[in-house]
Design an enzyme around this catalytic site. Sequence first.
Site, PDB file in Angstrom:
ATOM      1  N   GLU A   1      49.880  35.888  -9.740  1.00 54.27           N
ATOM      2  CA  GLU A   1      50.237  37.286  -9.436  1.00 54.27           C
ATOM      3  C   GLU A   1      50.490  38.077 -10.721  1.00 54.27           C
ATOM      4  O   GLU A   1      50.136  39.248 -10.827  1.00 54.27           O
ATOM      5  CB  GLU A   1      51.472  37.338  -8.538  1.00 54.27           C
ATOM      6  CG  GLU A   1      51.165  36.985  -7.089  1.00 54.27           C
ATOM      7  CD  GLU A   1      52.422  36.837  -6.248  1.00 54.27           C
ATOM      8  OE1 GLU A   1      52.389  37.264  -5.082  1.00 54.27           O
ATOM      9  OE2 GLU A   1      53.436  36.290  -6.747  1.00 54.27           O
TER      10      GLU A   1
ATOM     11  N   ASP B   1      57.855  69.612  -2.780  1.00 52.36           N
ATOM     12  CA  ASP B   1      57.342  70.975  -2.671  1.00 52.36           C
ATOM     13  C   ASP B   1      57.006  71.497  -4.061  1.00 52.36           C
ATOM     14  O   ASP B   1      57.439  70.945  -5.071  1.00 52.36           O
ATOM     15  CB  ASP B   1      58.377  71.872  -1.961  1.00 52.36           C
ATOM     16  CG  ASP B   1      59.728  71.839  -2.645  1.00 52.36           C
ATOM     17  OD1 ASP B   1      59.828  72.398  -3.754  1.00 52.36           O
ATOM     18  OD2 ASP B   1      60.693  71.255  -2.095  1.00 52.36           O
TER      19      ASP B   1
END
Length: 758
Positions: free
Chosen positions: A616, A536
């Site tokens: 990777e 928030d």
Amino acid sequence: MSIVIDEKKRLFTLHTKNTTYQMKADSLGTLLHVYYGKRTDDSDKSYAICMRGRGFSGNPYEMGRDHKEYSLDVLPQEYSCYGTGDYRISALKVQNGDGSMAAALRFKEYYVSKGKYAIPNLPAVYAKESEADTLEVILEDPSSKVEVHLLYGILEENDIITRAVKIINRGKDRIVLQKAASMNLDWINGDYEWTTFYGGHVTERNVQKSELDHGIHSIGSVRGTSSHHYNPFVIVSDKNTDEEKGGCYGFSFLYSGEFLMEAEKDQVDQTRLICGIHPDNFAWNLQPGEEFDTPEVMMTYSGEGFGILSRNLHKTIRKNICRGEWKEKRRPVLINNWEATYFNFTGEQLVAIAKNAAELGVELFVLDDGWFGKRDDDNSGLGDWFPNEKKLGCTLKELAEKIVECGMRFGLWFEPECISEDSDLYREHPDWAVAIPGRTPNLSRNQLILDFSREDVQDYIIGRLSDIFAETPISYIKWDFNRSICDKYSMALDGLSQGEFAHRYVLGLYRVLEALTGKFPHILFEGCSGGGGRFDAGMLYYTPQIWCSDNTDAIARLKIQYGTSFGYPVSTMGSHVSAVPNHQTRRTTPFSTRGCAAMAGTFGYELDVTKLSEEEKAKVRQQIDRFKEYYDLIQYGEYYRLQAPSDKQCTIWEMADPEGGEALVSAVYHHVEANAAPVIVKVQGLKAEAYYQLHLNMEDIADLPEHAREWFTGQLPYGYKDGEKITGAALQQCGLVIPDALQEFQAWQIHIALCNEE
Ligand code: GLA
């Protein structure tokens, strides 16, 4: 000045660049809401408030017998009260000294000042004095002498108006605030929808649009936190509003605790919206002379759809809510060990991860849960914020130094608001845990809540954490909170004050965060509550980024980050590349897709790099380089939602330089079927007449087998050649063709750069 006042008419008009807000104190002294929407002139628009007598809608005594048309039950008001003739949902409910539940507010006076007001002990939008103005309108209840100060902060350039309320008991008796909302907004006409953001743990902020038809509609939280379940942010809009057209209003509550956002369409088709602290567990005592400050609501209006509304909020959160050193500084690419090791690690393993990650370009190593007390699972240890040196194989300081030696910053996880029954802290202070005397409290993740409403608890946590921060080279803190609060009760409050507990808890949390962020300004704080359970605008005042969700699956994240983007900027969304099959969904997605989704956030990794193949590892290097190259665009660019995750095939978003110099379009195929329609999107934010060069990031096909890669490089099956020049107008009007998916969950990142005109 953005505030225009007609003294004689008692008419107040607030202007931002593109919006106007108006209110007027009428002959009785009721502060009427007149208008909020597209920018207009300062003229009195109260003619639009049509007063007609309505049966069963009573009249204030002072109006006399000839004014049956005047009723608080239908008048649009700036701050409505319970108990005195307005039967709709109301903003203020006061229990007076005599036990009555009534308040009636009349205009008293006003003040105007340069700059933006602040709110004691609560987060609030801030601005330079030259960038904002404040209007304070004071109302009072002539009977009880309760005074209500309505605060309006106007950020003209941002198209933002903030609201908060101060309530002062100027009477002789103790009163109890049963409800004290932060704002009330009444629309006198129109049919509206509202968009709310619902969810749960690992599935936060789903977008739901519903009609605000007759009746009361509400979302909120009684969980002690703002919650995963409903975000304290709503949009009220005209019907059929989309990203680029339609009128819409955004309301973002700067509060991390229990909240209620409710809307009611009344008997004459007017709509009222109220936002504030949830009244279910709220009863605040105000002795004579005492004051109460509500948290703040930030409002914005866009006449051209949700896109502008979101961008107004993004800008304001980034510049006028987030604070501290890390507000503007480039945040480090991090690696977190949680999904790599969970509780099961040794100091040596951690250093190995950090070393490997540093070699790949990662800049910050975050040690997650399990480094302190007796904490090898979630049954024990919370509260004992003392390093487990046996497990780490050295002191915390030594471990941090080893990591710093690898060329990395060091970060640490805490969950300061919780306590395990099996902890020394609980054994020493059982009364510090939240529980109702005579009842057994709920456990959640096997833990209890530490009573943050108590000042002694707050001071203990500030002291303990400060000691660790001071003696360890720490650059980052992850502040977690892994349960909802129930069994609300504080041993430090008397029986009559238990209705203050939930709000006092949030004030306590803010006090602790204010103290720690103030004392250690070099530390980057990331909020977290089982992912996005306390995402928030209030938390963002203390922690400029928040872990968006515990769900790290790239495809699930498309939806979560899409929903979050309506109210919050990319720079606030913690997002990581994790291992496959994903730990939450078991889904396997290409490495490049995981990178693309994480780049719509703060970007980092959450996997064991020591287990990655050389191929990777090369991809990690490439991703980090790319993230750094596009950092400003990603973190500070204008954000456009081009295609939603609810689309048949592909989710697409764009970050554009506000000057139109470049843009990055990211597309992820979440669903593919044979013989599908081509995907074409209209790029936003470019200069129409200028030429742009398109660049397709070839690493996006690095996951493909070699023969497919070669075929693709030869074909470029998307209408343009890599490097070809094209006008902004063409990309905006005709669109950009997104290459087809060559594998499941294909992601594409297309960079669009301004080039010399030809
Ligand atoms: C929460 C967080 C995770 C991790 C764990 C540790 O669930 O959201 O990221 O930190 O706690 O217990």
